[in-house]
Design a protein around this motif. Structure first.
Motif, short mmCIF file in Angstrom:
data_model
loop_
_atom_site.label_atom_id
_atom_site.label_comp_id
_atom_site.label_asym_id
_atom_site.label_seq_id
_atom_site.Cartn_x
_atom_site.Cartn_y
_atom_site.Cartn_z
N MET A 83 0.85 -1.20 0.00
CA MET A 83 0.00 0.00 0.00
C MET A 83 0.88 1.25 0.00
SD MET A 83 -3.35 1.05 1.63
CE MET A 83 -3.88 2.74 1.82
N THR A 84 0.46 2.22 -0.76
CA THR A 84 1.23 3.46 -0.85
C THR A 84 0.86 4.38 0.30
OG1 THR A 84 1.00 3.22 -3.22
CG2 THR A 84 1.85 5.30 -2.46
N ILE B 297 5.96 12.26 -7.80
CA ILE B 297 4.82 12.15 -6.87
C ILE B 297 4.69 10.71 -6.37
CG2 ILE B 297 2.31 12.36 -6.64
CD1 ILE B 297 3.62 15.07 -6.81
N VAL B 298 4.87 9.75 -7.28
CA VAL B 298 4.78 8.34 -6.86
C VAL B 298 5.88 8.04 -5.84
CG1 VAL B 298 4.93 5.96 -7.66
CG2 VAL B 298 3.79 7.67 -9.09
N SER C 205 -0.57 19.83 -1.10
CA SER C 205 -0.25 18.42 -1.30
C SER C 205 -1.49 17.56 -1.56
CB SER C 205 0.51 17.87 -0.09
OG SER C 205 -0.24 18.12 1.08
N SER D 72 -5.11 22.19 0.06
CA SER D 72 -3.73 22.03 0.50
C SER D 72 -2.85 21.81 -0.73
CB SER D 72 -3.66 20.82 1.43
OG SER D 72 -2.33 20.37 1.52
N LEU E 140 -4.13 15.61 -3.61
CA LEU E 140 -4.16 15.00 -4.95
C LEU E 140 -5.51 15.27 -5.62
CD1 LEU E 140 -2.53 11.60 -4.02
CD2 LEU E 140 -1.57 13.28 -5.60
N ASP F 109 -3.26 3.33 -6.78
CA ASP F 109 -2.72 4.39 -5.94
C ASP F 109 -1.33 4.85 -6.40
OD1 ASP F 109 -3.20 6.04 -3.90
OD2 ASP F 109 -2.74 4.65 -2.28
N GLY F 110 -0.94 4.47 -7.62
CA GLY F 110 0.40 4.85 -8.07
C GLY F 110 0.51 5.10 -9.56
N ARG G 229 5.09 9.45 -2.47
CA ARG G 229 4.08 8.66 -1.75
C ARG G 229 4.67 7.39 -1.18
NH1 ARG G 229 -1.65 8.40 -4.32
NH2 ARG G 229 -2.09 8.17 -2.11
N ARG G 230 5.77 6.94 -1.75
CA ARG G 230 6.45 5.75 -1.20
C ARG G 230 7.48 6.14 -0.14
NH1 ARG G 230 5.30 1.08 -3.75
NH2 ARG G 230 4.51 1.13 -5.89
N LEU H 155 0.53 11.30 0.72
CA LEU H 155 1.51 12.31 0.30
C LEU H 155 1.85 13.19 1.50
CD1 LEU H 155 2.77 12.89 -2.46
CD2 LEU H 155 0.87 14.42 -2.92
N PRO H 156 3.14 13.39 1.80
CA PRO H 156 3.47 14.26 2.95
C PRO H 156 3.12 15.71 2.65
CG PRO H 156 5.45 13.61 1.75
CD PRO H 156 4.31 12.87 1.11
N GLU H 157 2.99 16.50 3.70
CA GLU H 157 2.69 17.93 3.51
C GLU H 157 3.88 18.64 2.87
OE1 GLU H 157 0.06 20.08 4.16
OE2 GLU H 157 -1.11 18.23 4.31
N ILE I 62 -1.99 10.71 -9.34
CA ILE I 62 -0.63 11.25 -9.27
C ILE I 62 -0.60 12.69 -9.79
CG2 ILE I 62 0.61 9.06 -9.31
CD1 ILE I 62 1.02 9.40 -12.31
N THR J 243 4.93 12.50 -12.69
CA THR J 243 4.54 11.08 -12.82
C THR J 243 5.54 10.14 -12.16
OG1 THR J 243 5.53 11.06 -15.02
CG2 THR J 243 3.16 11.39 -14.92
#
Lengths: 330, 155
Positions: free
Chosen positions: A1-2, A39-40, B21, B19, B23, B42-43, A43-44, A5-7, B62, A36
């Motif tokens: 699971m990803t 951002i991925v 950030s 925000s 999505l 989710d990716g 999130r990881r 996204l951090p602030e 994304i 692309t």
């Protein structure tokens, strides 16, 4: 699971100077283009930053011109624009085919030329969730001290996986870079290092502004193409990719330039292949080229597909493309 | 940090403080309550979240909502017009292009982007346009048949 996204703060400069200044003010920032890849990875949990500098609002990065002095592609031009550009496709076949082969149509609508050239390197021990990587004690590329691909080695073996770089390299492209020290230009091939944790030769605060490609030959004296192997027919990064350009020289000889991706931590040009002479058996020359590729390429176990297969596949692809393009020159 | 974004969603002008950030998929589903676009992988790999941004398909999972300021967003909810299904929606229904339905909004939006550029696409064009969209039920045959039928219906 990803992970979520951090602030972060999103800065949207409108000029190159503003972008350089923004980075100088907050050196922990990261440049963002299509997002692309970045951002991925964010999130990881693979990117430490609290500020993104979005370059997509800078008009100079959107330039795209194809004239007598050659082709100039702004770093912010999307891959879709290249795919749909008839003149580029006609004169620089490999560049159009490489863009076709990147990700899926949705990604190509937003992913940029500069972003693909600056793609992070990839490895099956790195492109995982934070939880997965923590359970494996992280790795040399990020937060760990061991490369799980080559545990006795001292450097990261993650593979560069951009499709566009080799296609531009066989056409002799140069990159124009902006940064705190002003602008500079360098051959694209010199931008990369054979180190998966530090593969880009950009200094702190620098980013790519444009790619300059020498004039393409419309008289069928240069033909180029790109091919890759991957598991899924779309989306997937290359397990191995190759761009080949064949040029008919004034002497009648055929010069073959090839560049690889997906196998090493950098895209690179195959060296030491002499032009095929008029009195030479072309098939024997293509076999030699395939052997040369096998010798110079060094795929590691960075994906679930074995390195031996990738070595053989990229060598076969190179031979196949060289043969086809040479025939097209006749 | 938050910023005000103004964009057009399915023809309606929307203004929201979001925000940096956030999505696009979360903005559409949680802020605008447009739950048609789905979060799948989710990716950016499965296409279930595909929406049109300025007429081009894009994975919303994304894409930053803030980067869509001033743009035109279209989701599956906007495909219905005056209580009538679009040609693609009708074709997916009549040709059994939908099974569990999770991938369908993304499939239809990817196909919508294709039919606008190429109203009578070849099978190869259809396959290429759907390259970023995964379906685990249909085997794709009926999805391609549905798009072909919709293309015919639009002639």
């Amino acid at each position: 699971m990803t992970e979520a996204l951090p602030e972060f703060t999103l800065d949207r400069p409108e000029t190159i100077d503003q972008a350089v200044t923004a980075m100088a003010k907050r050196p922990s920032s990261r440049f963002l283009a299509g997002g692309t890849d970045l951002i991925v990875n964010m999130r990881r949990g693979l990117v430490d930053t609290d500020c993104l500098i979005d370059l997509t609002g800078i008009s100079e990065l959107q330039q795209l011109s194809d004239g007598k002095s050659g082709l100039t592609i702004g770093a912010g031009v999307t891959l879709r624009e290249i795919c749909e550009h008839r003149d580029i496709r006609r004169s620089y076949g490999a560049i159009g085919e490489a863009c076709d082969a990147i990700a899926g149509p949705g990604h190509r609508s937003v992913a940029t030329v500069g972003g693909n050239l600056c793609l992070d390197t990839r490895c099956m021990y790195y492109n995982q969730s934070h939880w997965w990587r923590k359970a494996n004690d992280f790795c040399l590329k990020y937060k760990g001290d061991t490369c799980h691909v080559a545990p006795t080695g001292k450097r990261c073996r993650a593979a560069f996986s951009g499709d566009l770089a080799p296609a531009l390299m066989v056409h002799g492209a140069e990159v124009e870079i902006a940064g705190p020290d002003g602008r500079r230009r360098m051959p694209l091939a010199d931008l990369y290092h054979e180190d998966g944790a530090n593969h880009l030769g950009l200094k702190s605060g620098e980013f790519i502004v444009a790619v300059h490609v020498p004039p393409g030959d419309t008289q069928r004296m240069v033909r180029s193409a790109y091919a890759k192997v991957r598991i899924r027919g779309a989306i997937d990064f290359p397990l191995a990719g190759v761009a080949v350009a064949c040029t008919r020289l004034a002497s009648g000889e055929v010069r073959i330039t090839s560049a690889l991706t997906g196998t090493n931590s950098r895209p690179f040009l195959i060296e030491g292949f002499d032009p095929i002479g008029l009195d030479q058996d072309p098939d024997a020359a293509f076999t030699n080229l395939a052997k040369l590729v096998q010798k110079q390429v060094s795929p590691q176990r960075t994906s679930t597909i074995g390195s031996h297969y990738r070595r053989l596949a990229v060598s076969a692809l190179t031979q196949r493309l060289a043969k086809r393009l040479t025939l097209e020159l006749e | 940090m938050k910023q005000i974004i103004a964009l057009r969603i399915n023809g309606a002008v929307c203004e929201d403080a979001v925000s940096d950030s956030l999505l696009l998929i979360d903005y559409l589903r949680e802020v605008r309550h447009l739950t048609g676009a789905k979060m799948g992988c989710d990716g950016g790999e499965c296409g279930a979240c595909t929406v049109l941004v300025d007429g081009h398909p894009r994975p919303a999972c994304i894409t930053l909502a803030a980067s869509c300021n001033g743009r035109e967003i279209e989701t599956i909810e906007g495909q219905v017009s005056n209580g009538r299904l679009s040609a693609l929606q009708r074709a997916f229904h009549e040709n059994l292009g939908t099974q569990c339905g999770y991938c369908t909004p993304g499939m239809i939006m990817a196909a919508e982007g294709l039919l606008r550029r190429s109203p009578t696409p070849s099978d190869r064009e259809i396959r290429t346009a759907l390259g970023g969209n995964l379906c685990r039920c249909t085997g794709y045959v009926k999805i391609i048949k549905s798009i072909r039928a919709a293309a015919g219906a639009q002639l």
